[in-house]
Enzyme design. Sequence first.
Site, PDB file in Angstrom:
ATOM      1  N   TYR A 179       0.854  -1.199   0.000  1.00  0.00           N
ATOM      2  CA  TYR A 179       0.000   0.000   0.000  1.00  0.00           C
ATOM      3  C   TYR A 179       0.883   1.239   0.000  1.00  0.00           C
ATOM      4  O   TYR A 179       1.947   1.255   0.628  1.00  0.00           O
ATOM      5  CB  TYR A 179      -0.922  -0.037   1.236  1.00  0.00           C
ATOM      6  CG  TYR A 179      -1.925   1.084   1.286  1.00  0.00           C
ATOM      7  CD1 TYR A 179      -2.686   1.401   0.159  1.00  0.00           C
ATOM      8  CD2 TYR A 179      -2.113   1.827   2.447  1.00  0.00           C
ATOM      9  CE1 TYR A 179      -3.607   2.442   0.198  1.00  0.00           C
ATOM     10  CE2 TYR A 179      -3.035   2.858   2.499  1.00  0.00           C
ATOM     11  CZ  TYR A 179      -3.773   3.164   1.370  1.00  0.00           C
ATOM     12  OH  TYR A 179      -4.673   4.196   1.411  1.00  0.00           O
ATOM     13  N   TYR A 189      -3.095   5.332   8.750  1.00  0.00           N
ATOM     14  CA  TYR A 189      -2.548   3.993   8.509  1.00  0.00           C
ATOM     15  C   TYR A 189      -1.388   3.819   9.474  1.00  0.00           C
ATOM     16  O   TYR A 189      -0.225   3.889   9.103  1.00  0.00           O
ATOM     17  CB  TYR A 189      -2.099   3.887   7.051  1.00  0.00           C
ATOM     18  CG  TYR A 189      -1.904   2.471   6.537  1.00  0.00           C
ATOM     19  CD1 TYR A 189      -2.987   1.643   6.286  1.00  0.00           C
ATOM     20  CD2 TYR A 189      -0.629   1.979   6.276  1.00  0.00           C
ATOM     21  CE1 TYR A 189      -2.807   0.355   5.791  1.00  0.00           C
ATOM     22  CE2 TYR A 189      -0.441   0.691   5.778  1.00  0.00           C
ATOM     23  CZ  TYR A 189      -1.535  -0.110   5.543  1.00  0.00           C
ATOM     24  OH  TYR A 189      -1.353  -1.379   5.040  1.00  0.00           O
TER      25      TYR A 189
HETATM   26  P1  NAI Z   1      -8.419  -9.363   3.949  1.00  0.00           P
HETATM   27  O1  NAI Z   1      -9.033  -9.212   5.285  1.00  0.00           O
HETATM   28  O2  NAI Z   1      -9.215 -10.039   2.880  1.00  0.00           O
HETATM   29  O3  NAI Z   1      -7.028 -10.139   4.003  1.00  0.00           O
HETATM   30  C1  NAI Z   1      -6.148 -10.132   5.070  1.00  0.00           C
HETATM   31  C2  NAI Z   1      -6.008 -11.573   5.523  1.00  0.00           C
HETATM   32  O4  NAI Z   1      -4.888 -11.726   6.371  1.00  0.00           O
HETATM   33  C3  NAI Z   1      -7.212 -12.079   6.294  1.00  0.00           C
HETATM   34  O5  NAI Z   1      -7.741 -13.220   5.639  1.00  0.00           O
HETATM   35  C4  NAI Z   1      -6.627 -12.461   7.657  1.00  0.00           C
HETATM   36  O6  NAI Z   1      -7.279 -13.569   8.205  1.00  0.00           O
HETATM   37  C5  NAI Z   1      -5.200 -12.767   7.255  1.00  0.00           C
HETATM   38  N1  NAI Z   1      -4.230 -12.769   8.356  1.00  0.00           N
HETATM   39  C6  NAI Z   1      -4.027 -11.825   9.310  1.00  0.00           C
HETATM   40  N2  NAI Z   1      -3.021 -12.200  10.137  1.00  0.00           N
HETATM   41  C7  NAI Z   1      -2.593 -13.420   9.701  1.00  0.00           C
HETATM   42  C8  NAI Z   1      -1.592 -14.328  10.143  1.00  0.00           C
HETATM   43  N3  NAI Z   1      -0.838 -14.076  11.217  1.00  0.00           N
HETATM   44  N4  NAI Z   1      -1.416 -15.486   9.451  1.00  0.00           N
HETATM   45  C9  NAI Z   1      -2.167 -15.762   8.372  1.00  0.00           C
HETATM   46  N5  NAI Z   1      -3.136 -14.932   7.906  1.00  0.00           N
HETATM   47  C10 NAI Z   1      -3.342 -13.781   8.570  1.00  0.00           C
HETATM   48  O7  NAI Z   1      -8.005  -7.891   3.514  1.00  0.00           O
HETATM   49  P2  NAI Z   1      -7.244  -7.294   2.243  1.00  0.00           P
HETATM   50  O8  NAI Z   1      -7.420  -5.828   2.392  1.00  0.00           O
HETATM   51  O9  NAI Z   1      -7.669  -7.942   1.001  1.00  0.00           O
HETATM   52  O10 NAI Z   1      -5.720  -7.614   2.528  1.00  0.00           O
HETATM   53  C11 NAI Z   1      -4.876  -8.375   1.686  1.00  0.00           C
HETATM   54  C12 NAI Z   1      -3.583  -7.626   1.439  1.00  0.00           C
HETATM   55  O11 NAI Z   1      -3.865  -6.476   0.643  1.00  0.00           O
HETATM   56  C13 NAI Z   1      -2.899  -7.111   2.702  1.00  0.00           C
HETATM   57  O12 NAI Z   1      -1.506  -7.248   2.570  1.00  0.00           O
HETATM   58  C14 NAI Z   1      -3.287  -5.641   2.690  1.00  0.00           C
HETATM   59  O13 NAI Z   1      -2.377  -4.837   3.421  1.00  0.00           O
HETATM   60  C15 NAI Z   1      -3.210  -5.360   1.202  1.00  0.00           C
HETATM   61  N6  NAI Z   1      -3.824  -4.113   0.751  1.00  0.00           N
HETATM   62  C16 NAI Z   1      -5.144  -3.839   1.020  1.00  0.00           C
HETATM   63  C17 NAI Z   1      -5.701  -2.646   0.613  1.00  0.00           C
HETATM   64  C18 NAI Z   1      -7.148  -2.346   0.896  1.00  0.00           C
HETATM   65  O14 NAI Z   1      -7.582  -1.196   0.716  1.00  0.00           O
HETATM   66  N7  NAI Z   1      -7.947  -3.301   1.285  1.00  0.00           N
HETATM   67  C19 NAI Z   1      -4.925  -1.629  -0.126  1.00  0.00           C
HETATM   68  C20 NAI Z   1      -3.559  -2.034  -0.408  1.00  0.00           C
HETATM   69  C21 NAI Z   1      -3.038  -3.222   0.043  1.00  0.00           C
END
Ligand code: NAI
Length: 293
Positions: A179, A189
């Site tokens: 991000y 953030y």
């Molecule tokens: P999401 O909630 O779908 O995905 C995050 C996942 O990480 C969840 O499924 C959670 O259970 C898992 N997680 C957390 N701690 C964990 C651990 N210790 N071991 C294994 N799994 C773990 O949310 P999102 O937003 O799709 O996130 C996916 C990636 O995208 C992340 O790296 C996030 O920072 C990145 N991202 C998201 C943005 C947004 O606006 N949603 C923007 C830019 C990047």
Amino acid sequence: RGKRAFIAGVADDNGYGWAIAKSLAAAGAEILVGTWVPALNIFESSLRRGKFDESRILPDGSLMEITKVYPLDAVYDNPEDVPEDVKANKRYSGSSKWTVQEVAGSVKQDFGTIDILVHSLANGPEVSKPLLETSRNGYLAALSASSYSFVSLLKHFEVLPDFKRGVDVTGGASISLTYIASERIIPGYGGGMSSAKAALESDTHVLAFEAGRKHRIRVNTISAGPLRSRAAKAIGFIDMMIDYSLENAPLQKELTADEVGNAAAFLASPLASAITGAVVYVDNGLNAMGVGV
Ligand code: NAI
């Protein structure tokens, strides 16, 4: 054989991990996912009960199949790292072999190898606190879950036979999600999450070199625009970020998770065989703006 992908960080059908799984499945890959242990039961039962069936529909009308769901906690590399209170926690004691090393071992045992590794996970317990108010533990926890978790996954998966050789000219491919808060000021953030994304991007460069020289594995990261995922809603300012992007980005449309999924499928494919060590923006161009108009 077709390619096989392991996607770490899928626990519902709203996030980037799910969309990446769909794009890879649509391109013909077999899908394995790693789901955070505390979220495993609800994810698996929702899958079984058909709650995600509508979001499983691929462009050709078929349903995405997830061949296997592995419990994973990417904060722990091996069983010796797991503190007693976590071991004893009911949500954890109900599953087994969920440290990174054990998951890589199970995947090897079950399938032999993978071709594509996706890291779509992040966690920062103090994300809602400004950096100046973040504790040392909160900061280190953000880096452990959001940055080192990628180093650890790559380290434990890089040894799988075809991942390190590559079944075609592409070689193995790995992708993470970052991000823009790593390089620009995004108030809100917090908790060291901006620092964690900066580490993840820097590591993308260094690991592209190390894994590229060693095994011809490519390492790229997608700097994604705002998406209303479960993790993003927990931060609390996602609607504001989506509105900001709609108003200020060169492309004034809402960003869909599928657009990020498609970019990931491209990066994992032979079409991207010379791309490694890259931070690829999939954000409607917002990163290129200097001032909003
Ligand atoms: P999401 O909630 O779908 O995905 C995050 C996942 O990480 C969840 O499924 C959670 O259970 C898992 N997680 C957390 N701690 C964990 C651990 N210790 N071991 C294994 N799994 C773990 O949310 P999102 O937003 O799709 O996130 C996916 C990636 O995208 C992340 O790296 C996030 O920072 C990145 N991202 C998201 C943005 C947004 O606006 N949603 C923007 C830019 C990047």
